[in-house]
Design a protein around this motif. Structure first.
Motif, PDB file in Angstrom:
ATOM      1  N   ILE A  48       0.899  -0.993  -0.176  1.00 26.91           N
ATOM      2  CA  ILE A  48      -0.063   0.092  -0.044  1.00 26.91           C
ATOM      3  C   ILE A  48       0.967   1.168  -0.027  1.00 26.91           C
ATOM      4  O   ILE A  48       1.711   1.279   0.733  1.00 26.91           O
ATOM      5  CB  ILE A  48      -1.002   0.187   1.183  1.00 26.91           C
ATOM      6  CG1 ILE A  48      -1.853  -1.242   1.368  1.00 26.91           C
ATOM      7  CG2 ILE A  48      -1.950   1.238   1.272  1.00 26.91           C
ATOM      8  CD1 ILE A  48      -2.938  -1.497   0.279  1.00 26.91           C
ATOM      9  N   LEU A  49       0.763   1.910  -0.967  1.00 28.56           N
ATOM     10  CA  LEU A  49       1.621   3.215  -1.017  1.00 28.56           C
ATOM     11  C   LEU A  49       1.228   4.086   0.365  1.00 28.56           C
ATOM     12  O   LEU A  49       0.225   4.215   0.725  1.00 28.56           O
ATOM     13  CB  LEU A  49       1.285   4.178  -2.307  1.00 28.56           C
ATOM     14  CG  LEU A  49       1.726   3.362  -3.528  1.00 28.56           C
ATOM     15  CD1 LEU A  49       1.227   4.241  -4.902  1.00 28.56           C
ATOM     16  CD2 LEU A  49       3.061   3.029  -3.507  1.00 28.56           C
ATOM     17  N   PRO A  50       2.210   4.762   0.844  1.00 34.74           N
ATOM     18  CA  PRO A  50       2.131   5.546   1.975  1.00 34.74           C
ATOM     19  C   PRO A  50       1.599   6.734   2.144  1.00 34.74           C
ATOM     20  O   PRO A  50       0.691   7.048   3.162  1.00 34.74           O
ATOM     21  CB  PRO A  50       3.561   5.590   2.461  1.00 34.74           C
ATOM     22  CG  PRO A  50       4.393   5.678   1.424  1.00 34.74           C
ATOM     23  CD  PRO A  50       3.587   4.634   0.283  1.00 34.74           C
ATOM     24  N   GLU A  51       1.509   7.498   1.043  1.00 31.46           N
ATOM     25  CA  GLU A  51       0.821   8.686   1.037  1.00 31.46           C
ATOM     26  C   GLU A  51      -0.790   8.541   0.656  1.00 31.46           C
ATOM     27  O   GLU A  51      -1.769   9.054   1.439  1.00 31.46           O
ATOM     28  CB  GLU A  51       1.397   9.797   0.121  1.00 31.46           C
ATOM     29  CG  GLU A  51       1.086  11.174   0.354  1.00 31.46           C
ATOM     30  CD  GLU A  51       1.170  11.926   1.545  1.00 31.46           C
ATOM     31  OE1 GLU A  51       0.469  12.714   2.085  1.00 31.46           O
ATOM     32  OE2 GLU A  51       2.107  11.552   2.528  1.00 31.46           O
ATOM     33  N   SER A  52      -0.920   7.863  -0.443  1.00 33.30           N
ATOM     34  CA  SER A  52      -2.137   7.761  -1.278  1.00 33.30           C
ATOM     35  C   SER A  52      -2.989   6.845  -0.544  1.00 33.30           C
ATOM     36  O   SER A  52      -4.275   6.540  -0.953  1.00 33.30           O
ATOM     37  CB  SER A  52      -2.152   7.781  -2.458  1.00 33.30           C
ATOM     38  OG  SER A  52      -1.476   6.589  -3.115  1.00 33.30           O
ATOM     39  N   MET A  57       8.440   5.597  -6.018  1.00 35.34           N
ATOM     40  CA  MET A  57       9.269   6.297  -5.523  1.00 35.34           C
ATOM     41  C   MET A  57       8.847   7.581  -4.694  1.00 35.34           C
ATOM     42  O   MET A  57       9.336   8.056  -3.853  1.00 35.34           O
ATOM     43  CB  MET A  57      10.497   6.499  -6.436  1.00 35.34           C
ATOM     44  CG  MET A  57      11.430   5.125  -6.880  1.00 35.34           C
ATOM     45  SD  MET A  57      11.980   4.373  -5.574  1.00 35.34           S
ATOM     46  CE  MET A  57      13.473   5.144  -5.579  1.00 35.34           C
ATOM     47  N   PHE A  58       8.030   8.349  -5.828  1.00 34.71           N
ATOM     48  CA  PHE A  58       7.464   9.402  -5.287  1.00 34.71           C
ATOM     49  C   PHE A  58       6.904   9.702  -3.818  1.00 34.71           C
ATOM     50  O   PHE A  58       7.022  10.267  -3.197  1.00 34.71           O
ATOM     51  CB  PHE A  58       6.595   9.935  -6.338  1.00 34.71           C
ATOM     52  CG  PHE A  58       6.033  11.528  -5.953  1.00 34.71           C
ATOM     53  CD1 PHE A  58       6.594  12.557  -6.060  1.00 34.71           C
ATOM     54  CD2 PHE A  58       4.601  11.448  -5.410  1.00 34.71           C
ATOM     55  CE1 PHE A  58       6.255  13.827  -5.756  1.00 34.71           C
ATOM     56  CE2 PHE A  58       4.067  12.810  -5.218  1.00 34.71           C
ATOM     57  CZ  PHE A  58       4.905  13.920  -5.399  1.00 34.71           C
ATOM     58  N   GLU A  59       6.045   8.370  -3.676  1.00 38.03           N
ATOM     59  CA  GLU A  59       5.508   8.193  -2.234  1.00 38.03           C
ATOM     60  C   GLU A  59       6.438   7.860  -1.207  1.00 38.03           C
ATOM     61  O   GLU A  59       5.870   8.052  -0.121  1.00 38.03           O
ATOM     62  CB  GLU A  59       4.374   7.399  -2.534  1.00 38.03           C
ATOM     63  CG  GLU A  59       2.934   8.056  -3.185  1.00 38.03           C
ATOM     64  CD  GLU A  59       1.809   7.744  -2.897  1.00 38.03           C
ATOM     65  OE1 GLU A  59       1.618   7.309  -1.613  1.00 38.03           O
ATOM     66  OE2 GLU A  59       0.906   7.911  -3.670  1.00 38.03           O
ATOM     67  N   CYS A  60       7.656   7.217  -1.476  1.00 36.71           N
ATOM     68  CA  CYS A  60       8.412   6.615  -0.617  1.00 36.71           C
ATOM     69  C   CYS A  60       9.525   7.519  -0.070  1.00 36.71           C
ATOM     70  O   CYS A  60      10.693   7.029   0.451  1.00 36.71           O
ATOM     71  CB  CYS A  60       8.754   5.362  -1.014  1.00 36.71           C
ATOM     72  SG  CYS A  60       7.370   4.086  -0.928  1.00 36.71           S
ATOM     73  N   VAL A  61       9.650   8.954  -0.390  1.00 38.35           N
ATOM     74  CA  VAL A  61      10.901   9.735  -0.063  1.00 38.35           C
ATOM     75  C   VAL A  61      11.037   9.802   1.202  1.00 38.35           C
ATOM     76  O   VAL A  61      10.183   9.987   1.757  1.00 38.35           O
ATOM     77  CB  VAL A  61      10.568  10.915  -1.001  1.00 38.35           C
ATOM     78  CG1 VAL A  61      11.727  12.184  -0.487  1.00 38.35           C
ATOM     79  CG2 VAL A  61      10.483  11.064  -2.303  1.00 38.35           C
ATOM     80  N   GLU A  62      12.381   9.330   1.498  1.00 39.33           N
ATOM     81  CA  GLU A  62      12.543   9.454   3.037  1.00 39.33           C
ATOM     82  C   GLU A  62      12.660  10.795   3.550  1.00 39.33           C
ATOM     83  O   GLU A  62      13.160  11.936   3.024  1.00 39.33           O
ATOM     84  CB  GLU A  62      14.032   8.665   3.174  1.00 39.33           C
ATOM     85  CG  GLU A  62      14.467   8.618   4.609  1.00 39.33           C
ATOM     86  CD  GLU A  62      15.782   8.041   4.672  1.00 39.33           C
ATOM     87  OE1 GLU A  62      15.839   7.452   5.715  1.00 39.33           O
ATOM     88  OE2 GLU A  62      16.721   8.171   3.659  1.00 39.33           O
ATOM     89  N   LEU A  63      12.032  11.098   4.726  1.00 40.71           N
ATOM     90  CA  LEU A  63      12.047  12.222   5.551  1.00 40.71           C
ATOM     91  C   LEU A  63      13.161  12.071   6.553  1.00 40.71           C
ATOM     92  O   LEU A  63      13.129  11.080   7.197  1.00 40.71           O
ATOM     93  CB  LEU A  63      10.776  12.844   5.987  1.00 40.71           C
ATOM     94  CG  LEU A  63       9.530  12.784   4.968  1.00 40.71           C
ATOM     95  CD1 LEU A  63       8.439  13.333   5.549  1.00 40.71           C
ATOM     96  CD2 LEU A  63      10.180  13.955   4.016  1.00 40.71           C
ATOM     97  N   ASP A  64      13.811  13.017   6.707  1.00 40.36           N
ATOM     98  CA  ASP A  64      14.904  13.005   7.887  1.00 40.36           C
ATOM     99  C   ASP A  64      14.562  14.367   8.833  1.00 40.36           C
ATOM    100  O   ASP A  64      13.824  15.211   8.471  1.00 40.36           O
ATOM    101  CB  ASP A  64      16.130  12.927   7.488  1.00 40.36           C
ATOM    102  CG  ASP A  64      16.736  13.661   6.655  1.00 40.36           C
ATOM    103  OD1 ASP A  64      16.281  14.977   6.834  1.00 40.36           O
ATOM    104  OD2 ASP A  64      17.795  13.485   5.852  1.00 40.36           O
TER     105      ASP A  64
END
Length: 119
Positions: free
Chosen positions: A64-68, A103-110
């Motif tokens: 499941i895509l994390p954002e949508s 890839m767009f939805e899985c961009v790592e945030l730090d």
């Protein structure tokens, strides 16, 4: 320090889960996994249950895509197995552009990233 040979950065989505279906010549096996990292060429996963070190065949990865919260599926082959429960899967037979969505939805945030979502 070893230099990185990859053309694309690996993204490490925290807490992202996947359903893995292994299709071998004589059986189908379904396992759950944590996604360790994702790149434009493949995914590395940690399986909830170990598999045999000589496993071969095609693999289907459901997530499941994390954002949508959209269901997403990719197909691949087992490229390497670091241990009985960690393996690298190389994409095959995917629709062009579909990996961009992943890839767009899985961009790592730090800690140094500020994420602003607009309506």
């Amino acid at each position: 320090m070893k230099s990185e040979k990859r053309n694309h950065k690996r993204i490490k989505p925290k807490g992202m889960l996947a359903g893995i279906i292994f299709n071998t010549e004589n059986q189908e096996m379904t396992l759950d996994a944590d996604i360790l990292d994702i790149s434009y060429s493949g995914i590395r996963v940690k399986l909830k249950e170990p598999i045999a070190s000589d496993m071969v065949g095609k693999i289907k990865i459901n997530m499941i895509l994390p954002e949508s919260n959209t269901p997403f599926c990719v197909h691949g082959i087992l490229m390497h197995q670091a241990s009985d429960d960690v393996c690298g899967i190389h994409y095959i037979d995917h629709v062009h552009g579909s990996i961009d969505d992943l890839m767009f939805e899985c961009v790592e945030l730090d800690e140094t990233t500020v994420f602003i979502k607009t309506l």
